[in-house]
Scaffold this motif. Structure first.
Motif, short mmCIF file in Angstrom:
data_model
loop_
_atom_site.label_atom_id
_atom_site.label_comp_id
_atom_site.label_asym_id
_atom_site.label_seq_id
_atom_site.Cartn_x
_atom_site.Cartn_y
_atom_site.Cartn_z
N ASN A 23 15.68 5.46 0.28
CA ASN A 23 14.34 5.41 0.89
C ASN A 23 13.43 4.42 0.18
OD1 ASN A 23 13.76 7.21 -1.22
ND2 ASN A 23 12.03 8.04 -0.07
N GLU A 24 13.72 4.09 -1.09
CA GLU A 24 12.94 3.04 -1.75
C GLU A 24 13.32 1.67 -1.16
OE1 GLU A 24 11.68 4.81 -6.05
OE2 GLU A 24 13.73 4.11 -5.85
N ARG A 25 14.56 1.52 -0.77
CA ARG A 25 14.97 0.27 -0.11
C ARG A 25 14.31 0.16 1.27
NH1 ARG A 25 21.20 -0.62 -2.35
NH2 ARG A 25 20.58 -0.15 -4.45
N GLU A 28 10.22 -7.40 -5.04
CA GLU A 28 11.15 -7.35 -3.90
C GLU A 28 12.19 -8.46 -4.03
OE1 GLU A 28 8.00 -6.87 -3.85
OE2 GLU A 28 7.81 -4.94 -2.86
N PHE A 29 11.75 -9.63 -4.48
CA PHE A 29 12.70 -10.74 -4.58
C PHE A 29 13.50 -10.68 -5.89
CE2 PHE A 29 10.31 -12.02 -0.92
CZ PHE A 29 11.31 -12.53 -0.11
N GLU A 30 12.93 -10.03 -6.92
CA GLU A 30 13.73 -9.80 -8.13
C GLU A 30 14.89 -8.85 -7.79
OE1 GLU A 30 10.81 -8.39 -10.87
OE2 GLU A 30 10.10 -10.42 -11.28
N PHE A 70 11.98 -2.93 2.57
CA PHE A 70 12.18 -3.75 3.77
C PHE A 70 11.02 -3.61 4.75
CE2 PHE A 70 16.49 -3.93 2.02
CZ PHE A 70 16.59 -5.31 1.97
N ASN A 71 10.36 -2.46 4.75
CA ASN A 71 9.13 -2.35 5.54
C ASN A 71 8.06 -3.29 5.01
OD1 ASN A 71 9.74 -0.50 7.60
ND2 ASN A 71 9.47 1.25 6.23
N ARG A 72 7.94 -3.36 3.68
CA ARG A 72 6.92 -4.20 3.05
C ARG A 72 7.10 -5.67 3.36
NH1 ARG A 72 5.74 -4.13 -3.04
NH2 ARG A 72 4.08 -5.45 -2.27
N ILE A 73 8.37 -6.13 3.30
CA ILE A 73 8.57 -7.58 3.45
C ILE A 73 8.63 -8.01 4.91
CG2 ILE A 73 9.73 -7.81 1.19
CD1 ILE A 73 12.36 -8.17 2.63
N ALA A 74 8.65 -7.05 5.84
CA ALA A 74 8.83 -7.39 7.26
C ALA A 74 7.89 -8.47 7.79
CB ALA A 74 8.73 -6.12 8.11
N PRO A 75 6.58 -8.42 7.46
CA PRO A 75 5.68 -9.42 8.06
C PRO A 75 6.00 -10.86 7.70
CG PRO A 75 4.43 -7.62 7.06
CD PRO A 75 5.85 -7.46 6.62
N THR A 93 0.83 -1.20 0.00
CA THR A 93 0.00 0.00 0.00
C THR A 93 0.87 1.26 0.00
OG1 THR A 93 -0.08 -0.16 2.37
CG2 THR A 93 -2.00 -1.00 1.17
N GLY A 94 2.20 1.09 0.03
CA GLY A 94 3.10 2.24 0.06
C GLY A 94 3.22 2.88 -1.32
N LYS A 95 3.97 3.98 -1.38
CA LYS A 95 4.13 4.70 -2.65
C LYS A 95 5.50 4.42 -3.25
CE LYS A 95 1.17 8.71 -1.99
NZ LYS A 95 0.70 8.65 -0.61
#
Ligand SMILES: C/C(=C\Cc1cc(O)c2ccccc2c1O)CCC[C@H](C)CCC[C@H](C)CCCC(C)C
Ligand SMILES: C[S@@+](CC[C@H](N)C(=O)[O-])C[C@H]1O[C@@H](n2cnc3c(N)ncnc32)[C@H](O)[C@@H]1O
Length: 262
Positions: A34-36, A216-218, A40-45, A15-17
């Protein structure tokens, strides 16, 4: 794979930009710091469960090796840079015990939230000596010569300015102390590179896709290609001021660990 089938980890939706560039060119997605951070915020869960799944638990062995190489011992004051959800910080706290101190530093608030919740679930007194700090690896919020050892697991490859990060590690380490940096190995052997790329294309990205995390994994593959070889890492450390540096290949050259002494 069992965890996936049983649904122990659940897919997340982004849901981020992203920046305008990131929509048009995949490699641009995670070019700046900041894109990184967003990545890393996205994949945290799902980060911990996917690492267990994708490495078949082996990342725990690699992380144990990295912590041993750091030379951390009872009572030490140590730092885990780019600590993420805290795996290396927890291992370090077992080494330094409750008379020591562990700082876990990361710029992803979501990763740190996972780390803190894992800490709350752990009963052993040594885990209480860990403090989580939101900060940037290129501008450490610590005095000079503060730490007896530093670890960094899968962090340096993701830092945009590696020269500055290495100089910061040198600055905050005590003379005679070591930094131990674990990451994917950017191999000189074409067969190893081929196998790494194959694993990522055919296993890692497809699994990431199930969780809505294909890009993210690419990024992982591009970041390994853009990383430094063992020899280049040794040079980076020596140029930052370290008196010695040695890179070890692990698991058939899939992974590598740089050990440098101030
Ligand atoms: C430890 C693992 C991943 C960490 C990781 C690091 C990153 O920089 C990321 C960036 C973006 C998204 C995710 C990550 C991320 O998860 C797990 C790595 C698993 C390997 C891809 C696969 C390892 C395969 C084998 C089990 C190794 C076998 C070696 C054999 C002896 C040849
Ligand atoms: C692949 S994860 C590794 C996490 C953990 N060390 C492990 O081994 O599981 C990389 C971590 O580096 C962090 N990171 C990347 N660049 C950073 C920077 N410049 N400053 C602080 N943290 C950073 C990310 O937020 C992420 O948590």
């Amino acid at each position: 794979m069992a965890a996936l089938v049983l649904g122990i980890v659940s897919p997340v939706t982004f849901t981020g930009k992203l920046s305008p560039n990131s929509r048009s060119r995949r490699r641009m997605v995670v070019k700046c710091s900041n894109e990184r951070q967003i990545l890393f915020n996205r994949i945290a869960p799902v980060y911990d469960n996917l690492n267990d799944l994708l490495s078949l638990g082996q990342h725990r062995i690699w992380k144990n090796m990295a912590v041993s190489w750091s030379g951390a011992k009872t009572g030490d004051n140590v730092l885990d840079m780019c600590c993420g959800s805290g795996d290396l910080a927890f291992l370090l706290s077992e080494k330094v015990g409750s008379t020591g101190k562990v700082m876990g530093l990361d710029f992803s608030s979501e990763q740190l939230a996972v780390a803190a919740s894992r800490q709350n679930l752990r009963a052993r007194s040594c885990y209480k000596c860990i403090e989580w700090i939101e900060g940037d690896a290129v501008d450490l919020p610590f005095d000079d010569c503060k730490f007896d050892a530093i670890t960094m697991g899968y962090g340096l490859r993701n830092v945009v300015d590696r020269v500055r990060a290495m100089k910061e590690m040198y600055r905050v380490l005590k003379p005679g102390s070591r930094v131990s940096i674990l990451d994917f190995n950017k191999s000189n052997q074409s067969v190893t590179t081929f196998m790494q790329d194959w694993m990522i294309d055919n296993v890692v990205v497809p699994v990431g896709t199930v969780y809505g995390l294909a890009k993210e994994f690419e990024y992982l593959k591009y970041s390994i290609n853009g990383y430094l070889t063992g020899e280049e890492l040794e040079t980076l450390a020596l140029e930052a001021g370290f008196s010695s540096a040695c890179h070890y290949e692990i698991s058939g050259g899939f992974m590598g660990n740089l050990v440098a002494e101030r």
